[in-house]
Design an enzyme around this catalytic site. Structure first.
Site, PDB file in Angstrom:
ATOM      1  NE  ARG A   1      32.938  30.923  14.060  1.00 49.56           N
ATOM      2  CZ  ARG A   1      32.830  30.461  15.472  1.00 49.56           C
ATOM      3  NH1 ARG A   1      31.857  30.263  16.001  1.00 49.56           N
ATOM      4  NH2 ARG A   1      34.241  30.750  15.836  1.00 49.56           N
ATOM      5  N   PRO A   2      34.749  30.244   7.638  1.00 50.56           N
ATOM      6  CG  PRO A   2      35.740  31.945   5.992  1.00 50.56           C
ATOM      7  CD  PRO A   2      34.859  31.931   7.327  1.00 50.56           C
TER       8      PRO A   2
ATOM      9  CG  ASP B   1      35.160  35.613  22.164  1.00 52.08           C
ATOM     10  OD1 ASP B   1      34.576  35.694  20.927  1.00 52.08           O
ATOM     11  OD2 ASP B   1      36.286  34.979  22.315  1.00 52.08           O
TER      12      ASP B   1
ATOM     13  CB  CYS C   1      28.610  31.174  18.581  1.00 55.74           C
ATOM     14  SG  CYS C   1      29.009  30.317  20.265  1.00 55.74           S
TER      15      CYS C   1
ATOM     16  NE  ARG D   1      29.565  25.658  22.788  1.00 54.18           N
ATOM     17  CZ  ARG D   1      29.850  26.542  22.044  1.00 54.18           C
ATOM     18  NH1 ARG D   1      28.919  27.260  21.633  1.00 54.18           N
ATOM     19  NH2 ARG D   1      31.077  26.993  21.998  1.00 54.18           N
TER      20      ARG D   1
ATOM     21  CE  LYS E   1      34.531  28.201  24.152  1.00 53.04           C
ATOM     22  NZ  LYS E   1      34.661  29.225  23.179  1.00 53.04           N
ATOM     23  CG  ASN E   2      37.988  30.559  23.311  1.00 52.45           C
ATOM     24  OD1 ASN E   2      37.236  29.556  23.341  1.00 52.45           O
ATOM     25  ND2 ASN E   2      37.732  31.813  22.914  1.00 52.45           N
TER      26      ASN E   2
HETATM   27  N1  EPU Z   1      38.634  33.131   9.295  1.00 50.82           N
HETATM   28  C1  EPU Z   1      38.847  32.839   7.948  1.00 50.82           C
HETATM   29  N2  EPU Z   1      39.409  31.660   7.568  1.00 50.82           N
HETATM   30  C2  EPU Z   1      39.941  30.752   8.329  1.00 50.82           C
HETATM   31  C3  EPU Z   1      39.697  31.019   9.802  1.00 50.82           C
HETATM   32  C4  EPU Z   1      38.977  32.146  10.270  1.00 50.82           C
HETATM   33  O1  EPU Z   1      38.277  33.822   6.985  1.00 50.82           O
HETATM   34  O2  EPU Z   1      40.715  29.687   7.983  1.00 50.82           O
HETATM   35  C5  EPU Z   1      37.863  34.383   9.606  1.00 50.82           C
HETATM   36  C6  EPU Z   1      36.704  34.080  10.413  1.00 50.82           C
HETATM   37  O3  EPU Z   1      35.368  33.652   9.500  1.00 50.82           O
HETATM   38  C7  EPU Z   1      36.626  35.190  11.205  1.00 50.82           C
HETATM   39  C8  EPU Z   1      38.017  35.626  11.646  1.00 50.82           C
HETATM   40  O4  EPU Z   1      38.704  34.968  10.507  1.00 50.82           O
HETATM   41  O5  EPU Z   1      35.972  36.205  10.523  1.00 50.82           O
HETATM   42  C9  EPU Z   1      38.687  35.212  12.998  1.00 50.82           C
HETATM   43  O6  EPU Z   1      38.264  33.971  13.350  1.00 50.82           O
HETATM   44  P1  EPU Z   1      39.398  33.002  14.217  1.00 50.82           P
HETATM   45  O7  EPU Z   1      39.763  31.681  13.311  1.00 50.82           O
HETATM   46  O8  EPU Z   1      40.245  33.890  14.758  1.00 50.82           O
HETATM   47  O9  EPU Z   1      38.197  32.775  15.275  1.00 50.82           O
HETATM   48  P2  EPU Z   1      37.989  31.215  15.503  1.00 50.82           P
HETATM   49  O10 EPU Z   1      38.844  30.343  15.606  1.00 50.82           O
HETATM   50  O11 EPU Z   1      36.771  30.372  14.663  1.00 50.82           O
HETATM   51  C10 EPU Z   1      38.258  31.637  18.202  1.00 50.82           C
HETATM   52  C11 EPU Z   1      37.469  31.572  19.212  1.00 50.82           C
HETATM   53  C12 EPU Z   1      36.291  32.519  19.352  1.00 50.82           C
HETATM   54  C13 EPU Z   1      36.571  33.870  19.283  1.00 50.82           C
HETATM   55  C14 EPU Z   1      37.646  33.916  17.785  1.00 50.82           C
HETATM   56  C15 EPU Z   1      38.347  35.428  17.993  1.00 50.82           C
HETATM   57  C16 EPU Z   1      37.723  29.214  19.959  1.00 50.82           C
HETATM   58  C17 EPU Z   1      37.132  27.796  20.167  1.00 50.82           C
HETATM   59  N3  EPU Z   1      37.095  30.064  19.366  1.00 50.82           N
HETATM   60  O12 EPU Z   1      37.372  31.310  17.003  1.00 50.82           O
HETATM   61  O13 EPU Z   1      35.387  32.178  20.715  1.00 50.82           O
HETATM   62  O14 EPU Z   1      35.600  34.665  18.726  1.00 50.82           O
HETATM   63  O15 EPU Z   1      38.551  33.160  18.004  1.00 50.82           O
HETATM   64  O16 EPU Z   1      38.816  35.552  19.025  1.00 50.82           O
HETATM   65  O17 EPU Z   1      38.834  29.369  20.554  1.00 50.82           O
HETATM   66  C18 EPU Z   1      33.723  32.592  22.005  1.00 50.82           C
HETATM   67  O18 EPU Z   1      34.533  32.116  23.140  1.00 50.82           O
HETATM   68  O19 EPU Z   1      32.794  33.074  22.445  1.00 50.82           O
HETATM   69  C19 EPU Z   1      34.326  32.471  20.675  1.00 50.82           C
HETATM   70  C20 EPU Z   1      33.440  32.798  19.780  1.00 50.82           C
END
Ligand code: EPU
Length: 429
Positions: free
Chosen positions: A133-134, A318, A128, A410, A33-34
């Site tokens: 989530r910044p 995850d 989610c 989703r 998915k991701n």
């Molecule tokens: N973060 C920041 N600043 C940013 C971006 C991230 O502080 O600009 C923080 C987040 O708040 C979090 C950490 O960094 O504490 C990691 O966030 P990351 O950006 O890696 O996660 P994401 O891109 O929001 C994706 C997946 C998530 C998965 C995470 C971690 C997608 C669409 N989502 O989220 O997937 O948990 O990476 O591997 O790819 C899921 O599939 O259930 C899911 C939540």
């Protein structure tokens, strides 16, 4: 609920599970998915037709495909898991389908539209609810390439007269920011170096896809990624999405929890290392690994273990709700520390309804294993929690009813059907 046009979903649906069955058999794992949400957005950068195979048929992917059509792309479904996307004539930089606001991966449209059109206006992402989530690291990366970036009025807006390769150092390891900066940098002028990049398999997948179309990206899968900007990306190629390590891991944990015997097929076993090691540590399973499959056989009650979620190759966040579900029926007190998200234990209340004994203190869950869970009505609170709560229902004595199935749809294709084929007594009504 999302109206995707492709999937006919009903918010009132629920799952009725009669627990206690040992799940046995083989299960075919879909594309990640991701990775898929990033690849569909990445197709915006390509002039010409690209065919993407092994695409999971899930709501988040369908929302993005609809957006591609909205902005001038042509999408053709060649089979249930293969689409062709032609973004040669993209004529809009604004993605305003309200459904995009319910998912996280919609922010990849920003990097892709910025890269292709030098202008992106995308409805702010949702996804989610794990606390704040910044997206400050995405902003930092885009600005380093010379773009302006603002979030106002429910939209992310990024714009640049010209994108110039640059040095990007992430203060925080982020999957989303790493992929987004790659998307914006592939067509920029000159070299971009990303340091402290995320290393997940889906980052490698996005880089492989873009390289196949003519990009020049090196180092994906390590913490330093170098991107030499190219003038154009060309289509005419077919790409297959990497297997979903989280779907695979979910079924491996289900095998352990139900004391079943499940072979997860069409996977990359190395991606599962952190989970395989942890499952062995619980002493509850025997594991056999082949080139593209893993068989997990549950042989006894698990022993409690300590798990800490980390960036890849650490234990994935995850799979955190699923491992908590397993520890809920283990012998002794297990500990799970969530290092990635500030608030990813909201589902624990629902496990308590089933008789689990779990205390959450900040980012740590202390889980006193119980001998049995007892069926009850429960509600999914997010995507992976949905899978874990269903797993608890499969283990529990009696009947468990799971509501809020829109979370499950989703991200897991055909989850209920797969469980039924493995022998679960489960019905969607
Ligand atoms: N973060 C920041 N600043 C940013 C971006 C991230 O502080 O600009 C923080 C987040 O708040 C979090 C950490 O960094 O504490 C990691 O966030 P990351 O950006 O890696 O996660 P994401 O891109 O929001 C994706 C997946 C998530 C998965 C995470 C971690 C997608 C669409 N989502 O989220 O997937 O948990 O990476 O591997 O790819 C899921 O599939 O259930 C899911 C939540």
């Amino acid at each position: 609920m999302h109206d995707t046009g492709e999937l006919d979903l009903d918010t009132n649906e629920k799952l009725v599970i009669n627990g206690g069955k040992r799940l046995k058999g083989e299960v075919n794992i879909h594309g990640s998915k991701n990775a898929a949400v990033a690849l569909v957005a990445a197709a915006i950068l390509v002039e010409g037709k690209v065919v993407i195979e092994n695409l999971p048929e899930i709501v988040d992917v369908n929302i993005l495909l609809n957006t591609i059509k909205d902005i001038g792309g042509v999408v053709e479904h060649l089979s249930h898991d293969t689409v062709s996307i032609d973004c040669t004539d993209i004529n809009k930089h604004k993605a305003d389908d309200y459904d995009l606001s319910a998912m996280r991966g919609s922010y990849y449209l920003v990097g892709a539209l910025l890269g292709r059109k030098h202008n992106a206006e995308v409805i702010s992402p949702g996804g989610c609810n794990f606390g704040i989530r910044p997206i400050d690291q995405h902003k930092k990366g885009f600005e380093a390439l010379g773009a302006s970036f603002e979030t106002t009025g429910g939209y992310i807006r990024a714009k640049a007269r010209r994108l110039t390769g640059s040095q990007v150092y992430f203060d925080k390891i982020s999957v989303g920011a790493t992929i987004n900066v790659i998307l914006a940098a592939v067509l920029a002028d000159g070299m971009t170096n990303i340091e402290n990049a995320a290393r997940e398999p889906h980052i490698v997948d996005v880089a492989n896809f873009l390289n196949m179309m003519g990009a020049d990206i090196k180092g994906a899968g390590t913490s330093v990624i170098r991107i030499r900007g190219v003038e154009k990306l060309h289509g005419g190629k077919t790409y297959s999405v990497v297997p979903d390590m989280i779907e695979a891991g979910t079924f491996m944990i289900i095998a352990a929890a139900t004391r079943g015997n499940i072979t997860v097929k069409n996977i990359i076993p190395e991606h599962m290392e952190s989970l395989t090691v942890k499952l062995k540590e619980t002493d509850a399973v025997s594991i056999e690994e082949g080139d593209d499959f893993i068989t997990v056989k549950g042989i006894r009650r698990p022993k409690a273990v300590l798990v800490q979620t980390l960036e890849y190759p650490g234990f994935p966040t995850d799979l955190q709700p699923q491992i908590v579900g397993l520890l809920a029926i283990a012998e002794g007190q297990g500990t799970v520390v969530e290092s990635i998200f500030e608030d990813r234990f909201r589902y624990v209340d629902q496990m308590l309804q089933l008789g689990a004994d779990i205390r959450v203190e900040g980012r740590t869950a202390l889980i006193n294993g119980v001998h049995k869970l007892i069926g009850a009505p429960i509600k999914a609170t997010d995507l992976r929690a949905a899978a874990s709560l269903i797993m608890c229902g499969l283990v529990a004595e009696g009947t468990t009813t799971v509501y809020n199935l829109e979370y499950l749809d989703r991200g897991y294709e055909g989850f209920v059907k797969k469980l039924a084929e493995l022998g679960a007594d489960i019905k969607r009504v």
